[in-house]
Scaffold this motif. Structure first.
Motif, PDB file in Angstrom:
ATOM      1  N   GLY A 112     -29.436 -52.393  36.199  1.00  0.00           N
ATOM      2  CA  GLY A 112     -29.297 -52.792  37.586  1.00  0.00           C
ATOM      3  C   GLY A 112     -29.092 -51.596  38.496  1.00  0.00           C
ATOM      4  N   VAL A 113     -29.286 -51.825  39.776  1.00  0.00           N
ATOM      5  CA  VAL A 113     -29.112 -50.757  40.752  1.00  0.00           C
ATOM      6  C   VAL A 113     -27.671 -50.267  40.787  1.00  0.00           C
ATOM      7  N   TRP A 114     -26.724 -51.153  40.452  1.00  0.00           N
ATOM      8  CA  TRP A 114     -25.316 -50.733  40.459  1.00  0.00           C
ATOM      9  C   TRP A 114     -25.038 -49.722  39.358  1.00  0.00           C
ATOM     10  N   PHE A 115     -25.688 -49.867  38.222  1.00  0.00           N
ATOM     11  CA  PHE A 115     -25.526 -48.889  37.150  1.00  0.00           C
ATOM     12  C   PHE A 115     -26.032 -47.520  37.595  1.00  0.00           C
ATOM     13  N   LEU A 116     -27.178 -47.509  38.241  1.00  0.00           N
ATOM     14  CA  LEU A 116     -27.758 -46.255  38.721  1.00  0.00           C
ATOM     15  C   LEU A 116     -26.851 -45.593  39.753  1.00  0.00           C
ATOM     16  N   LEU A 117     -26.310 -46.383  40.661  1.00  0.00           N
ATOM     17  CA  LEU A 117     -25.404 -45.839  41.671  1.00  0.00           C
ATOM     18  C   LEU A 117     -24.116 -45.314  41.045  1.00  0.00           C
ATOM     19  N   GLY A 118     -23.590 -46.028  40.045  1.00  0.00           N
ATOM     20  CA  GLY A 118     -22.368 -45.574  39.383  1.00  0.00           C
ATOM     21  C   GLY A 118     -22.578 -44.265  38.639  1.00  0.00           C
ATOM     22  N   LEU A 119     -23.700 -44.134  37.946  1.00  0.00           N
ATOM     23  CA  LEU A 119     -24.011 -42.902  37.240  1.00  0.00           C
ATOM     24  C   LEU A 119     -24.172 -41.748  38.221  1.00  0.00           C
ATOM     25  N   PHE A 120     -24.770 -42.024  39.354  1.00  0.00           N
ATOM     26  CA  PHE A 120     -24.913 -41.017  40.402  1.00  0.00           C
ATOM     27  C   PHE A 120     -23.539 -40.531  40.874  1.00  0.00           C
ATOM     28  N   SER A 121     -22.579 -41.438  40.983  1.00  0.00           N
ATOM     29  CA  SER A 121     -21.227 -41.055  41.397  1.00  0.00           C
ATOM     30  C   SER A 121     -20.578 -40.112  40.397  1.00  0.00           C
ATOM     31  N   VAL A 122     -20.739 -40.394  39.107  1.00  0.00           N
ATOM     32  CA  VAL A 122     -20.148 -39.522  38.075  1.00  0.00           C
ATOM     33  C   VAL A 122     -20.772 -38.133  38.148  1.00  0.00           C
ATOM     34  N   GLN A 123     -22.072 -38.079  38.297  1.00  0.00           N
ATOM     35  CA  GLN A 123     -22.736 -36.781  38.398  1.00  0.00           C
ATOM     36  C   GLN A 123     -22.218 -35.991  39.599  1.00  0.00           C
ATOM     37  N   GLN A 124     -22.036 -36.676  40.713  1.00  0.00           N
ATOM     38  CA  GLN A 124     -21.557 -35.996  41.908  1.00  0.00           C
ATOM     39  C   GLN A 124     -20.125 -35.497  41.759  1.00  0.00           C
ATOM     40  N   ALA A 125     -19.332 -36.146  40.934  1.00  0.00           N
ATOM     41  CA  ALA A 125     -17.972 -35.673  40.668  1.00  0.00           C
ATOM     42  C   ALA A 125     -18.004 -34.307  39.986  1.00  0.00           C
ATOM     43  N   PHE A 126     -18.860 -34.149  38.974  1.00  0.00           N
ATOM     44  CA  PHE A 126     -18.990 -32.846  38.322  1.00  0.00           C
ATOM     45  C   PHE A 126     -19.539 -31.802  39.285  1.00  0.00           C
ATOM     46  N   PHE A 127     -20.519 -32.200  40.089  1.00  0.00           N
ATOM     47  CA  PHE A 127     -21.086 -31.294  41.083  1.00  0.00           C
ATOM     48  C   PHE A 127     -20.021 -30.831  42.074  1.00  0.00           C
ATOM     49  N   ALA A 128     -19.142 -31.753  42.457  1.00  0.00           N
ATOM     50  CA  ALA A 128     -18.133 -31.462  43.465  1.00  0.00           C
ATOM     51  C   ALA A 128     -17.094 -30.466  42.979  1.00  0.00           C
ATOM     52  N   VAL A 129     -16.830 -30.406  41.685  1.00  0.00           N
ATOM     53  CA  VAL A 129     -15.914 -29.413  41.144  1.00  0.00           C
ATOM     54  C   VAL A 129     -16.648 -28.091  40.912  1.00  0.00           C
ATOM     55  N   ASN A 130     -17.901 -28.169  40.505  1.00  0.00           N
ATOM     56  CA  ASN A 130     -18.668 -26.982  40.164  1.00  0.00           C
ATOM     57  C   ASN A 130     -18.958 -26.105  41.378  1.00  0.00           C
ATOM     58  N   GLN A 131     -19.398 -26.713  42.474  1.00  0.00           N
ATOM     59  CA  GLN A 131     -19.908 -25.925  43.588  1.00  0.00           C
ATOM     60  C   GLN A 131     -18.841 -25.108  44.331  1.00  0.00           C
ATOM     61  N   PRO A 132     -17.651 -25.649  44.632  1.00  0.00           N
ATOM     62  CA  PRO A 132     -16.632 -24.795  45.261  1.00  0.00           C
ATOM     63  C   PRO A 132     -16.271 -23.600  44.401  1.00  0.00           C
ATOM     64  N   THR A 133     -16.198 -23.821  43.090  1.00  0.00           N
ATOM     65  CA  THR A 133     -15.861 -22.740  42.170  1.00  0.00           C
ATOM     66  C   THR A 133     -16.948 -21.680  42.174  1.00  0.00           C
ATOM     67  N   ARG A 134     -18.182 -22.119  42.166  1.00  0.00           N
ATOM     68  CA  ARG A 134     -19.315 -21.188  42.145  1.00  0.00           C
ATOM     69  C   ARG A 134     -19.357 -20.327  43.399  1.00  0.00           C
ATOM     70  N   SER A 135     -19.062 -20.921  44.550  1.00  0.00           N
ATOM     71  CA  SER A 135     -19.054 -20.151  45.791  1.00  0.00           C
ATOM     72  C   SER A 135     -17.852 -19.218  45.869  1.00  0.00           C
ATOM     73  N   ALA A 136     -16.717 -19.667  45.358  1.00  0.00           N
ATOM     74  CA  ALA A 136     -15.484 -18.880  45.471  1.00  0.00           C
ATOM     75  C   ALA A 136     -15.522 -17.599  44.659  1.00  0.00           C
ATOM     76  N   ILE A 137     -16.427 -17.483  43.674  1.00  0.00           N
ATOM     77  CA  ILE A 137     -16.461 -16.274  42.848  1.00  0.00           C
ATOM     78  C   ILE A 137     -17.223 -15.126  43.505  1.00  0.00           C
ATOM     79  N   LEU A 138     -17.957 -15.385  44.590  1.00  0.00           N
ATOM     80  CA  LEU A 138     -18.776 -14.335  45.188  1.00  0.00           C
ATOM     81  C   LEU A 138     -17.986 -13.100  45.593  1.00  0.00           C
ATOM     82  N   PRO A 139     -16.816 -13.238  46.259  1.00  0.00           N
ATOM     83  CA  PRO A 139     -16.081 -12.024  46.616  1.00  0.00           C
ATOM     84  C   PRO A 139     -15.589 -11.226  45.418  1.00  0.00           C
ATOM     85  N   ALA A 140     -15.484 -11.857  44.244  1.00  0.00           N
ATOM     86  CA  ALA A 140     -15.102 -11.123  43.038  1.00  0.00           C
ATOM     87  C   ALA A 140     -16.280 -10.351  42.455  1.00  0.00           C
TER      88      ALA A 140
END
Length: 429
Positions: A112-140
């Motif tokens: 169902g479409v709800w399964f697809l939307l839920g999986l998308f949410s989980v993926q975005q959670a990992f993305f949301a932790v990854n991207q701030p960390t990736r940007s924050a390392i540039l000055p190092a």
């Protein structure tokens, strides 16, 4: 030749081995990521035939982006940033593999479409932790004077992938289906895993000894409260993205206004690729960004250009029945101009955040940044999808562009210190 050298992208950050590996890996990974970005709304539209349902991807992406973006930024101010990048990259690989599984095993009707939307949410959670960390390392990894150039190089690669992904994805969906696009995304993510695995340990100066919680997130916002220029860099981008990003309308516009295939096709792909195409051109010609001293004024001008371009896009859609090929060309040109303006704006805002903030708050500020940059368009998906159901796609797109112009002018008048903000141009390295 000297004029040309002053215009083309500054490649000095690529002399750093770690930045170069991350950058090269992005060339591969971002194409796969964009295939999923194209496939998810296309699959939902094929399931439902509704832009409102496509717009719900914004809501299901926004909640984890806000929660995990802010908390992920706090984590990046405490724990070794390399470790965080390795863990979250594995999370992205696993969720992308699950996208492939639901498409390969069940097809459109099996889940169902709800399964697809839920999986998308989980993926975005990992993305949301990854991207701030990736940007924050540039000055190092890089000196402060090269941060704007590094940001431009990163955006150029991301935008180039955002061209190739929609073009390839939009063309392949009718031929191969969604599972192949998700599979390619899964495989290409291993390039990023290789790059982050090779990073050195990235401990934080002045990091707290305890696991961060809500208080740590609040402290990050408190830091912003005392730095109005940094705060306004978020506000004006939020105005630009929430009111001015019409991507949730692309499937319907491609199908109904420009006569494209209901399940994808070339018109759909061109609409998705136009904004990043403009960003790539802006990135290739971004040699000037490191020479701009009045960065606040530059951000305001860039966002005003974005608003005018999105207004023009909506007008072109409105008149599409008069001459579809011509109006499609105008619409694509407007989107491309907007993409170039957005690239420059992002380079300046990234430079402000990374150079002006202390190391032990950079992660949290980048968490806020990713919430705005990635979350703003998801709010726009919901808003534009709902508005289109009421007033039509053309009015929703053009009206959003007008609101961007009005909101940006108001912001500039309310906080004139942002417009006056300037940096001392660094000496050539």
């Amino acid at each position: 030749m000297s004029i040309l050298r002053g215009l083309v992208a500054d490649t000095r950050p690529l002399r750093n081995d770690h930045f170069r590996r991350l950058w090269i890996a992005n060339i591969v990974t971002v194409i796969g990521a964009q295939l999923t970005i194209v496939a998810v709304p296309a699959q939902i539209y094929a399931m439902t035939g509704s832009s409102a349902w496509v717009g719900l991807t914004g809501l299901f992406g926004l909640v984890p982006l806000v929660v995990f973006g802010l908390w992920g930024g706090a984590l990046a101010d405490v724990f070794d940033r390399r470790t965080i990048l390795v863990i979250t990259t594995w999370g992205l690989i696993i969720t992308s593999g699950l996208f492939w599984l639901q498409a390969a095993v069940g097809g459109i009707d099996g889940f169902g479409v709800w399964f697809l939307l839920g999986l998308f949410s989980v993926q975005q959670a990992f993305f949301a932790v990854n991207q701030p960390t990736r940007s924050a390392i540039l000055p190092a990894l890089l000196p402060a004077g090269l941060i704007p150039s590094a940001a431009s190089l990163n955006m150029t690669v991301m935008s180039a992938g955002a061209i190739a992904g929609p073009l390839v994805g939009g063309a392949l969906i009718p031929l191969l289906g969604y599972s192949w696009l998700y599979a390619l995304d899964t495989v290409t993510l291993f390039a990023t895993l290789w790059a982050v695995w090779g990073l050195p340990a990235l401990a934080i100066e002045g990091a707290a000894a305890k696991v961060p919680g809500l208080r740590s997130v609040v402290e990050g916002f408190a830091y912003l409260r005392h730095h109005p220029v940094l705060l306004m860099s978020f506000v004006v981008d939020l105005v630009a993205m929430v009111f001015g990003m019409p991507r949730a309308l692309f499937p319907e516009i491609a199908h109904l206004d420009f006569g494209g295939n209901e399940e994808g096709g070339m018109v759909f792909a061109l609409l998705f690729a136009a904004i990043p195409a403009g960003a790539v051109l802006g990135g290739v010609l971004s040699g000037w960004v490191s020479r701009v001293e009045r960065q606040g004024l530059a951000v305001i001008i860039c966002i005003l250009v974005w608003g005018v371009a999105m207004t023009g896009f909506g007008v072109a859609v409105f008149f599409s029945e008069l001459d579809r090929p011509t109006m499609l060309a105008v619409a694509l040109l407007c989107l491309a101009v907007g993409g170039a303006a957005d690239m420059a704006s992002a380079a300046f805002r990234t430079s402000m955040l990374l150079n002006a903030a202390d190391d032990n708050v950079r992660g949290r500020l980048q968490g806020v940044f990713i919430v705005i940059v990635a979350g703003g368009p998801r709010v726009a998906d919901v808003a534009h999808g709902s508005a289109a159901a009421l007033v039509g796609t053309a009015v929703a797109a053009a009206g959003g562009g007008v609101l961007v112009i009005i909101g940006t002018v108001i912001a500039a008048l309310v906080v004139p210190s942002f417009v006056r903000y300037r940096i001392t141009r660094p000496a050539a390295a």
